[in-house]
Design an enzyme around this catalytic site. Structure first.
Site, PDB file in Angstrom:
ATOM      1  N   GLU A 166       0.860  -1.178   0.000  1.00 57.17           N
ATOM      2  CA  GLU A 166       0.000   0.000   0.000  1.00 57.17           C
ATOM      3  C   GLU A 166       0.894   1.225   0.000  1.00 57.17           C
ATOM      4  O   GLU A 166       1.934   1.241   0.665  1.00 57.17           O
ATOM      5  CB  GLU A 166      -0.919   0.024   1.218  1.00 57.17           C
ATOM      6  CG  GLU A 166      -1.774   1.289   1.268  1.00 57.17           C
ATOM      7  CD  GLU A 166      -2.935   1.207   2.241  1.00 57.17           C
ATOM      8  OE1 GLU A 166      -3.852   2.037   2.114  1.00 57.17           O
ATOM      9  OE2 GLU A 166      -2.927   0.332   3.108  1.00 57.17           O
ATOM     10  N   CYS A 175      -6.594   1.043   2.543  1.00 58.47           N
ATOM     11  CA  CYS A 175      -7.529   2.174   2.504  1.00 58.47           C
ATOM     12  C   CYS A 175      -7.390   2.989   1.226  1.00 58.47           C
ATOM     13  O   CYS A 175      -8.313   3.709   0.838  1.00 58.47           O
ATOM     14  CB  CYS A 175      -7.319   3.054   3.723  1.00 58.47           C
ATOM     15  SG  CYS A 175      -7.803   2.262   5.282  1.00 58.47           S
ATOM     16  N   ASN A 189     -12.345  -3.685   0.462  1.00 63.39           N
ATOM     17  CA  ASN A 189     -11.247  -3.712   1.433  1.00 63.39           C
ATOM     18  C   ASN A 189     -11.729  -3.221   2.782  1.00 63.39           C
ATOM     19  O   ASN A 189     -12.000  -2.031   2.944  1.00 63.39           O
ATOM     20  CB  ASN A 189     -10.092  -2.821   0.967  1.00 63.39           C
ATOM     21  CG  ASN A 189      -9.069  -2.620   2.076  1.00 63.39           C
ATOM     22  OD1 ASN A 189      -8.286  -3.518   2.368  1.00 63.39           O
ATOM     23  ND2 ASN A 189      -9.093  -1.470   2.735  1.00 63.39           N
ATOM     24  N   GLU A 190     -11.893  -4.113   3.711  1.00 68.93           N
ATOM     25  CA  GLU A 190     -12.053  -3.741   5.123  1.00 68.93           C
ATOM     26  C   GLU A 190     -13.268  -2.840   5.378  1.00 68.93           C
ATOM     27  O   GLU A 190     -13.303  -2.078   6.334  1.00 68.93           O
ATOM     28  CB  GLU A 190     -10.774  -3.061   5.614  1.00 68.93           C
ATOM     29  CG  GLU A 190     -10.493  -3.232   7.081  1.00 68.93           C
ATOM     30  CD  GLU A 190      -9.188  -2.588   7.503  1.00 68.93           C
ATOM     31  OE1 GLU A 190      -9.174  -1.375   7.771  1.00 68.93           O
ATOM     32  OE2 GLU A 190      -8.173  -3.313   7.555  1.00 68.93           O
TER      33      GLU A 190
END
Length: 660
Positions: A43, A257, A389-390
């Site tokens: 990331e 994120c 994602n999450e």
């Protein structure tokens, strides 16, 4: 569905695709496990891409920095005006008639006078200086490719001097390291290039671009790229090599994120299509972590890196739901999510279908042709695709995920979809429970779990011992780490990975996070690899990950080792790789007491006479950092025996490797 389950089975099977004369049959008592257990997760956090893995030395070369990204930033960030010999002029950021709509900002140089009544010791001209990322680190005799787009304006053809210099302080001439000249005459945007070869090494060089004629000239997309990059593909060689040395089986990217806009919302969502074309046509983006993404490291480069290292690509796409942290949501009691109207979800579905075509389609397809035009006519062979994602597993997320999942799997049943269990993926967490309910309903191939915990969790928890064995959905532990970077934290992670390996019929993939952090630009601690302009700094956790990456296999044996007086602070595993004919014994002692391990390898036929013993050990509070690197594994060759005793030092991890 059948094709997808068969492909997932390939990951879990010992000898598919291996020639009969090389692979061996596993002895009795073993359990088939994933041989793709250890991967990496990239990331762009803590300046991991620009100023990090992406080898570009110029900062803000496209002049697209903005106060939206950071207070006080703008087109001139990392640049300064320079005018040796009392030259006169000014610079003007503009956005009219740029190179491409995705890259609108450029700098116009107005050169009014290039010298006074004398040459200032040979230095003259008006132009720009770029300070890079804390300076340019250059090597004597190495070659650096300079390029920039220029557009000539008033005043006829321009001679432009390009130099690498080391500033010597106010009132002193800079030390000249390298120089070249380009002739700019075209009234339309045109790319100009030259090679700079420094005469000596410097850690604090800067770039100067000096126009030697009066008039105006526009400049954009300034680049200084080392010719010596990893496999020649534009990534910083030492950092990419540190990744290769982990022996990872897959790469998850681009986040995190970063995927769904983090705290900013949909306008800042990462869209892969704007990262694969010519670099002057890519759309820069505010980074979730508060800085700039040039997209010089984009989807094309991620896939290329996977090919260079031998990893499976695992791209993660957004699914029409923002991060619940948007607009301060992490601090709210009821975390809100921005969602795409269902009437607009087909756009997000099409992004996924187009990505599969871009990665796997032949050159006659629309997106396969885009890949080929970038320099890669052969398909990349995408096998995995992550969706989401999450996110908080809300009703809105569930509806959109199901819609996207069903559309993609219907069109491409061969693609293995990875879902998400939200943050804090432990039993009892509402997102975890809702995520697994959705996975069971859809028969999802793989579920991505995330959690960061204090070391005590990893020392004591054995979460996967209790997972059901008859569940269709496997686990990808996509983000995890102990919350410090001492040796004891790395050993806690090693203990936990041994438990994961024991359960690698259920947990098929893992990746530590975050991966990289630049010195003086760190958003998150701990990280696996820290770095500055000169070198990477490898943490204790890095070496644990490396040993697991080096010892991947497809059969697990849990009854070959006995540790005297074993407690929760000791774990072991024996793993066989039938493809490479390698056997690995791993033992972890995270206690202050020495232990003795008895190893019985009699069931493994054809044991060679010697084995390699690698040990990572030290004091529990030892830590590798920029000032000192006290911890590193030590290897030696010892006699291989079918039965043997091994002494386990306090706070140590031991790996034995022997061929069959």
């Amino acid at each position: 569905m059948l094709k997808r389950q068969i492909l997932l089975g390939v990951m879990m099977t010992a000898t598919l695709g291996i020639s009969a004369q090389k692979a061996i049959n596993p002895p009795a008592g073993g359990k088939a496990i994933s041989d793709e257990l250890i991967g990496i997760f990239f990331e762009d956090i803590s300046s991991s891409a620009d100023g990090g893995l992406y080898a570009e030395l110029v900062q803000n070369g496209s002049f697209e920095y903005s106060p939206v990204e950071r207070d006080g930033w703008g087109p001139g960030t990392a640049w300064r005006m320079t005018r040796p010999g009392h030259s006169l002029g000014y610079m003007e950021p503009r956005m009219d008639n740029g190179i491409h709509p995705n890259n609108p900002t450029y700098m116009r140089l107005h050169i009014e006078r290039v010298k006074e009544y004398y040459d200032y010791k040979g230095w003259k001209g008006f132009g720009l200086q770029n300070d890079g990322f804390d300076g340019f680190s250059v090597k004597a005799g190495a070659k650096y490719d300079f390029s920039a787009f220029f557009r000539n304006g008033e005043g006829g053809q321009k001679q432009v001097r390009v130099v690498l210099v080391e500033p010597q302080g106010w009132g002193k001439d800079p030390k000249l390291l390298a120089e070249a000249t380009v002739e700019v005459g075209d009234p339309s945007w045109k790319k100009y290039a030259c090679v700079l070869t420094p005469s000596e090494e410097s850690q604090k060089a800067v770039l100067q671009i000096l126009v030697l004629n009066q008039g105006t000239v526009d400049i954009d997309m300034v680049s200084v790229m080392p010719e010596d990059t990893y496999k020649g593909h534009g990534l910083r060689k030492d950092l990419a090599q540190a990744l290769a040395d982990l022996n990872p089986k897959f790469l998850r990217f681009p986040g995190g994120c970063v995927v769904h806009g983090g705290g900013d919302g949909f306008w800042n969502t990462y869209r892969w299509k704007t990262t694969v074309g010519p670099k002057e046509q890519r759309r820069a983006l505010k980074n979730t972590w508060g800085y700039h993404q040039s997209m010089g490291l984009g989807y094309y480069e991620y896939f290329q890196l996977c090919e260079d290292i031998g990893m499976e690509p695992l791209p993660i796409l957004p699914c029409g739901v923002s991060c619940q942290g948007t607009n301060g949501g992490w601090g709210m009691k009821d975390q809100a999510q921005d969602v795409v109207p269902m009437s607009e979800m087909d756009e997000w579905v099409q992004d996924a279908l187009d990505l599969i075509e871009w990665a796997n389609g032949d050159v006659t397809t629309k997106w396969g042709r885009v890949r080929a035009e970038a320099g890669h006519p052969k398909p990349f062979g995408l096998k995995y695709l992550g969706i989401g994602n999450e996110e908080r597993i809300s009703p809105e997320f569930t509806e959109r995920f199901k819609y996207m999942y069903e559309k993609v799997t219907k069109a491409h049943p061969e693609i293995i979809i990875v879902g998400t269990a939200g943050p804090g993926s432990h039993p009892g967490n509402p997102d975890y429970e809702n995520g697994w309910k959705l996975a069971d309903e859809l028969g999802m191939p793989i579920m991505d779990e995330h959690y960061y915990e204090p070391r005590d969790y990893f020392l004591k928890s054995r979460q996967y011992d209790n997972y059901p064995r008859d569940r269709k959905t496997k686990v990808y532990l996509g983000e995890y780490a102990a919350k410090d970077k001492k040796l004891i934290d790395a050993l806690a992670e090693g203990l936990y990975l041994l438990h994961v390996e024991r359960n690698a019929d259920v947990v098929v993939m893992t990746s530590y996070a975050p991966l990289f952090a630049r010195k003086n630009a760190t958003n998150w601690n701990p990280d696996l690899i820290y770095f500055d302009n000169e070198r990477p700094y490898l943490t204790c956790s890095y070496y644990i990950q490396q040993m697991f990456g080096q010892s991947s296999g497809n059969y697990y044996y849990g009854d070959c080792v006995k540790i005297e007086g074993q407690t929760d602070l000791q774990e072991q595993s024996v793993v066989l790789n039938t493809k490479t004919r390698q056997l690995f014994v791993k033992l972890c002692n995270a206690s202050a007491d020495a232990k003795k391990a008895t190893i019985d390898l009699r069931r493994f036929k054809g044991l060679k006479k010697v084995m390699t013993k690698t040990v990572l050990s030290g004091q529990p509070e030892d830590e590798n950092n920029f000032e000192k690197q006290p911890i590193a594994p030590k290897s030696e060759t010892i006699k291989a025996q079918k039965t043997m005793d091994i002494d386990l030092e306090p706070y140590s991890f031991v790996m034995l490797q022997v061929s069959l």
